[in-house]
Design a protein around this motif. Structure first.
Motif, short mmCIF file in Angstrom:
data_model
loop_
_atom_site.label_atom_id
_atom_site.label_comp_id
_atom_site.label_asym_id
_atom_site.label_seq_id
_atom_site.Cartn_x
_atom_site.Cartn_y
_atom_site.Cartn_z
N LEU A 127 -78.07 -28.66 33.19
CA LEU A 127 -76.68 -28.26 33.27
C LEU A 127 -75.82 -29.28 32.55
N SER A 128 -74.76 -28.79 31.94
CA SER A 128 -73.80 -29.66 31.27
C SER A 128 -72.42 -29.42 31.86
N CYS A 129 -71.61 -30.46 31.84
CA CYS A 129 -70.23 -30.34 32.28
C CYS A 129 -69.37 -31.10 31.26
N ALA A 130 -68.60 -30.36 30.50
CA ALA A 130 -67.74 -30.96 29.48
C ALA A 130 -66.35 -31.21 30.05
N ALA A 131 -65.86 -32.42 29.84
CA ALA A 131 -64.55 -32.81 30.36
C ALA A 131 -63.55 -32.93 29.22
N SER A 132 -62.30 -32.60 29.53
CA SER A 132 -61.22 -32.77 28.57
C SER A 132 -59.94 -33.09 29.33
N GLY A 133 -58.97 -33.64 28.60
CA GLY A 133 -57.67 -33.90 29.20
C GLY A 133 -57.51 -35.27 29.80
#
Length: 124
Positions: free
Chosen positions: A20-26
């Motif tokens: 699983l991947s979790c991409a973060a932004s902001g």
């Protein structure tokens, strides 16, 4: 404000693997400790794994120790959950979470930001 988007969930046979991947932004990703939680049908959301901002310290719930690994790539603003030897009881919606605190481990209420979740289904 941090936005989190999970991906990688799918149907897999028991004994198989998923990442699983979790991409973060902001936000500045390296300022956030990250974790994975999951919620099975009819059950409360539970802790799976957590790591520090650098990823140098990790913790796991007992049922996944030795099978799951949390890691992160701060250059890619992404946290991963490698899941091996999957079991039907791992079936759940998996959520990533972020906190601006140094490390809170399994304390679900201390995570300020949450993704929408990705479905993992393990068939027997």
């Amino acid at each position: 404000q941090v936005q989190l988007v999970e991906s990688g969930g799918r149907l897999v046979q028991a004994g198989g693997s998923l990442r699983l991947s979790c991409a973060a932004s902001g936000g500045t990703f390296s300022n956030y400790a990250m974790a994975w939680f999951r919620q099975a049908p009819g059950k409360e959301r539970e802790f799976v794994a957590a790591g520090t901002r650098s990823g140098g310290l990790t913790s796991y719930t007992d049922s996944v120790k030795g099978r799951f690994t949390i890691s992160r790539d701060n250059a890619k603003n992404t946290v991963y959950l490698q899941m091996n030897n999957l079991k039907p009881e791992d079936t759940a919606v998996y959520y990533c979470a972020a906190t601006g605190k140094a490390y809170v481990g399994s304390l679900q209420g201390s995570y300020e930001y949450w993704g929408q979740g990705t479905q993992v289904t393990v068939s027997s």
